[in-house]
Scaffold this motif. Structure first.
Motif, mmCIF file in Angstrom:
data_model
loop_
_atom_site.group_PDB
_atom_site.id
_atom_site.type_symbol
_atom_site.label_atom_id
_atom_site.label_comp_id
_atom_site.label_asym_id
_atom_site.label_seq_id
_atom_site.Cartn_x
_atom_site.Cartn_y
_atom_site.Cartn_z
ATOM 1 N N TRP A 84 0.841 -1.376 0.148
ATOM 2 C CA TRP A 84 0.238 -0.273 0.184
ATOM 3 C C TRP A 84 0.657 1.352 0.020
ATOM 4 C CZ3 TRP A 84 -4.572 2.297 -1.312
ATOM 5 C CH2 TRP A 84 -4.572 3.753 -0.256
ATOM 6 N N TRP A 85 1.402 1.626 0.876
ATOM 7 C CA TRP A 85 2.624 2.102 0.501
ATOM 8 C C TRP A 85 3.007 3.271 -0.472
ATOM 9 C CZ3 TRP A 85 0.347 5.448 4.480
ATOM 10 C CH2 TRP A 85 0.008 5.969 5.132
ATOM 11 N N PRO A 86 4.011 1.693 -0.514
ATOM 12 C CA PRO A 86 5.137 2.231 -1.797
ATOM 13 C C PRO A 86 4.097 2.872 -2.751
ATOM 14 C CG PRO A 86 5.785 -0.289 -0.477
ATOM 15 C CD PRO A 86 4.885 0.248 0.408
ATOM 16 N N ALA A 87 2.960 2.020 -2.980
ATOM 17 C CA ALA A 87 2.145 2.351 -4.736
ATOM 18 C C ALA A 87 1.718 3.889 -4.443
ATOM 19 C CB ALA A 87 0.772 1.703 -4.000
ATOM 20 N N LEU A 88 0.888 4.087 -3.124
ATOM 21 C CA LEU A 88 1.021 5.514 -2.699
ATOM 22 C C LEU A 88 2.538 6.313 -2.651
ATOM 23 C CD1 LEU A 88 -0.646 6.075 1.001
ATOM 24 C CD2 LEU A 88 -2.249 6.135 -1.871
ATOM 25 N N MET A 89 3.513 5.998 -2.779
ATOM 26 C CA MET A 89 5.230 6.401 -3.257
ATOM 27 C C MET A 89 4.942 6.415 -4.916
ATOM 28 S SD MET A 89 6.885 5.259 -0.085
ATOM 29 C CE MET A 89 7.355 5.204 1.077
ATOM 30 N N MET A 90 4.033 5.683 -5.880
ATOM 31 C CA MET A 90 4.099 6.015 -7.161
ATOM 32 C C MET A 90 4.573 7.200 -7.766
ATOM 33 S SD MET A 90 3.097 2.282 -7.852
ATOM 34 C CE MET A 90 3.669 2.436 -10.109
ATOM 35 N N PHE A 106 -5.663 10.881 3.870
ATOM 36 C CA PHE A 106 -5.062 9.298 4.309
ATOM 37 C C PHE A 106 -3.794 10.265 5.150
ATOM 38 C CE2 PHE A 106 -4.699 11.509 0.460
ATOM 39 C CZ PHE A 106 -3.397 11.050 0.033
ATOM 40 N N GLY A 107 -2.999 8.545 5.841
ATOM 41 C CA GLY A 107 -1.555 9.694 6.229
ATOM 42 C C GLY A 107 -0.897 9.561 5.016
ATOM 43 N N ALA A 108 0.975 10.052 5.775
ATOM 44 C CA ALA A 108 1.827 10.295 4.590
ATOM 45 C C ALA A 108 2.685 8.824 4.486
ATOM 46 C CB ALA A 108 2.719 11.577 5.132
ATOM 47 N N PRO A 109 3.162 8.653 3.318
ATOM 48 C CA PRO A 109 4.233 7.640 3.182
ATOM 49 C C PRO A 109 5.354 8.013 4.257
ATOM 50 C CG PRO A 109 3.261 7.885 1.711
ATOM 51 C CD PRO A 109 2.849 9.052 2.395
ATOM 52 N N ASP A 110 5.983 6.949 4.157
ATOM 53 C CA ASP A 110 7.984 7.273 4.996
ATOM 54 C C ASP A 110 8.334 8.092 3.784
ATOM 55 O OD1 ASP A 110 9.937 7.198 5.897
ATOM 56 O OD2 ASP A 110 9.685 4.971 6.686
ATOM 57 N N TRP A 111 8.971 9.070 3.715
ATOM 58 C CA TRP A 111 9.336 10.004 2.107
ATOM 59 C C TRP A 111 10.688 9.578 2.704
ATOM 60 C CZ3 TRP A 111 6.417 10.212 -1.445
ATOM 61 C CH2 TRP A 111 5.050 9.951 -1.314
ATOM 62 N N ASP A 112 11.196 9.302 4.308
ATOM 63 C CA ASP A 112 12.641 8.820 3.935
ATOM 64 C C ASP A 112 12.767 7.239 3.853
ATOM 65 O OD1 ASP A 112 13.457 11.087 5.579
ATOM 66 O OD2 ASP A 112 13.161 10.145 7.197
ATOM 67 N N GLU A 113 12.027 6.550 3.720
ATOM 68 C CA GLU A 113 11.618 5.016 2.952
ATOM 69 C C GLU A 113 12.048 5.687 0.944
ATOM 70 O OE1 GLU A 113 9.176 1.626 1.911
ATOM 71 O OE2 GLU A 113 9.647 2.167 3.985
ATOM 72 N N PHE A 114 10.824 6.285 0.704
ATOM 73 C CA PHE A 114 10.874 6.740 -0.273
ATOM 74 C C PHE A 114 12.455 7.744 -0.897
ATOM 75 C CE2 PHE A 114 10.627 10.668 -3.736
ATOM 76 C CZ PHE A 114 10.169 9.545 -4.923
#
Length: 324
Positions: free
Chosen positions: A201-207, A269-277
C-alpha cells in the motif's frame, strides 16, 4: 558572425519560442520536427526514459513467479502481462528516440545508475498474492498517473500512452479478479492477500512521486503540458478510487488515518515514509541491486543478438548498393 547576424538569430529564436508557447497555450501537440526548447526536450527524455525503464524493470517482480504460478491459466495470464510490459517499454523507448535520444545510451544510463525507474519495483514479491496486489494497486496507480499523459503536449508520448493505458487497465482488472478469487478461498489465502496489501500500500502511494512542495520538476512540466496534474492530486485520486474497491474485496488498507472527509468530499490519509522513498530512489531499497544486476545480465546476454542484427543490416545495405 556579425552583430547583424546575431541580432537576426535572436529574433528568430524569439519567434520560435513564441510559436512554441502559442501551441502549448492552445493545447495543441508538439511533434518531433517542431522546434522545441532544449529544456522541454531534456525533460521529456528524462521522463519518457524513466517510464520506459520502469516498464522493463517492472517485468522482474512478476516474472519471478512465472514458473511457480498455481495453475496453467494463471501462468498464461501472467506471461501475457509480462510480455505487455516489454511492449510498453519498446513503445516508450521509440518515443524517446523521436527526441534524438539513443536507446543504447538510455540503457547504459539505467545500468550505470545515471537514470532512474519507479521506486515500486525495488520491493520483493514474497507470495503469489503479491502478483494480484501489483495488478490491483500498482497498475491502478499507474493508470491514475498515465491516463492524463494521453493528453501530453508531446505527440509521440501521448499516442504511445493510449495503448499502454488500455493494456494497464486490463492488467488492473485481472489483478483485482485474482484477489477476489483468493478472498473467496481459504483463511490462509485471505491472510496472504491482506499481508500483500499491507506491504504494497505505502509503496504504491509513493509511485506518484514526492509531495508537491518537494517535487522540483512538476511546475515546469505542467506549464509545458507534459503533466496535467500534480503528484498530490494524482495520489488523492488514487486513494479515493481504491478505498471502495478494498471494501468490496474485504481487505483493510493499513492506514489508521484513512477516513472520509465530508467537508472535502475526499479521503484523508496518512503520509508515506518519505525517508524510505528517497532511500529507495538513491539505490538502497530491498531489491535495487538485484534489479539492476538482472537487467545488466540480460543486456549482456543479448549482445550477440544485437551484433548479429547489425551485421545482417549492414550486409543487406551492401547488397542493395547502399552505403554501410
Amino acid at each position: 558572425m556579425s552583430d547583424t547576424a546575431v541580432q537576426a538569430d535572436d529574433q528568430t529564436d524569439a519567434g520560435r519560442v513564441d510559436q512554441f508557447d502559442a501551441l502549448i497555450a492552445e493545447g495543441l501537440r508538439i511533434e518531433p520536427r517542431d522546434w522545441m526548447p532544449d529544456g522541454y526536450r531534456a525533460t521529456l527524455i528524462r521522463q519518457i526514459a524513466q517510464h520506459a525503464h520502469s516498464e522493463i524493470i517492472g517485468m522482474q517482480p512478476e516474472g519471478n513467479w512465472l514458473t511457480r504460478a498455481p495453475s496453467l491459466r494463471r501462468k498464461a495470464i501472467l506471461l501475457a502481462k509480462v510480455q505487455d510490459e516489454a511492449g510498453h517499454g519498446l513503445y516508450l523507448y521509440s518515443a524517446a528516440e523521436t527526441l534524438g535520444a539513443d536507446r543504447a545510451e538510455l540503457t547504459a544510463k539505467l545500468i550505470d545508475g545515471r537514470q532512474k525507474y519507479s521506486s515500486i519495483f525495488n520491493y520483493p514479491t514474497l507470495t503469489f498474492a503479491d502478483v494480484g496486489v501489483i495488478g490491483w494497486l500498482v497498475d491502478g496507480a499507474a493508470i491514475c498517473n498515465q491516463v492524463p499523459l494521453c493528453r501530453s503536449s508531446y505527440g509521440p508520448y501521448g499516442r504511445a500512452m493510449i495503448r499502454v493505458c488500455k493494456e494497464e487497465s486490463f492488467h488492473q482488472r485481472q489483478g483485482y479478479e485474482m484477489l477476489m478469487t483468493m478472498m473467496s478461498g481459504s483463511d490462509g489465502q485471505r491472510d496472504m492477500v491482506q499481508d500483500a496489501v499491507d506491504r504494497w500500500w505505502w509503496p504504491a502511494l509513493m509511485m506518484f512521486g514526492p509531495p508537491d512542495d518537494n517535487s522540483p520538476n512538476t511546475a515546469q512540466s505542467m506549464d509545458w503540458g507534459i503533466k496535467r496534474h500534480t503528484n498530490d492530486e494524482l495520489r488523492q485520486r488514487f486513494v479515493d478510487m481504491t478505498v471502495p474497491q478494498a471494501q468490496a474485496l474485504g481487505v483493510r488498507l493499513p492506514d489508521p488515518q484513512l477516513h472520509w472527509n465530508e467537508d472535502r468530499g475526499a479521503h484523508d490519509f496518512g503520509a508515506p515514509d518519505w525517508d524510505e522513498f528517497f532511500s529507495v530512489i538513491a539505490g538502497y531499497g530491498p531489491c535495487n541491486t538485484e534489479r539492476i544486476a538482472t537487467r545488466r545480465q540480460a543486456h549482456e546476454d543479448g549482445r550477440w543478438v544485437r551484433e548479429a542484427a547489425a551485421a545482417f543490416a549492414a550486409t543487406h545495405r551492401e547488397s542493395e548498393g547502399e552505403p554501410a
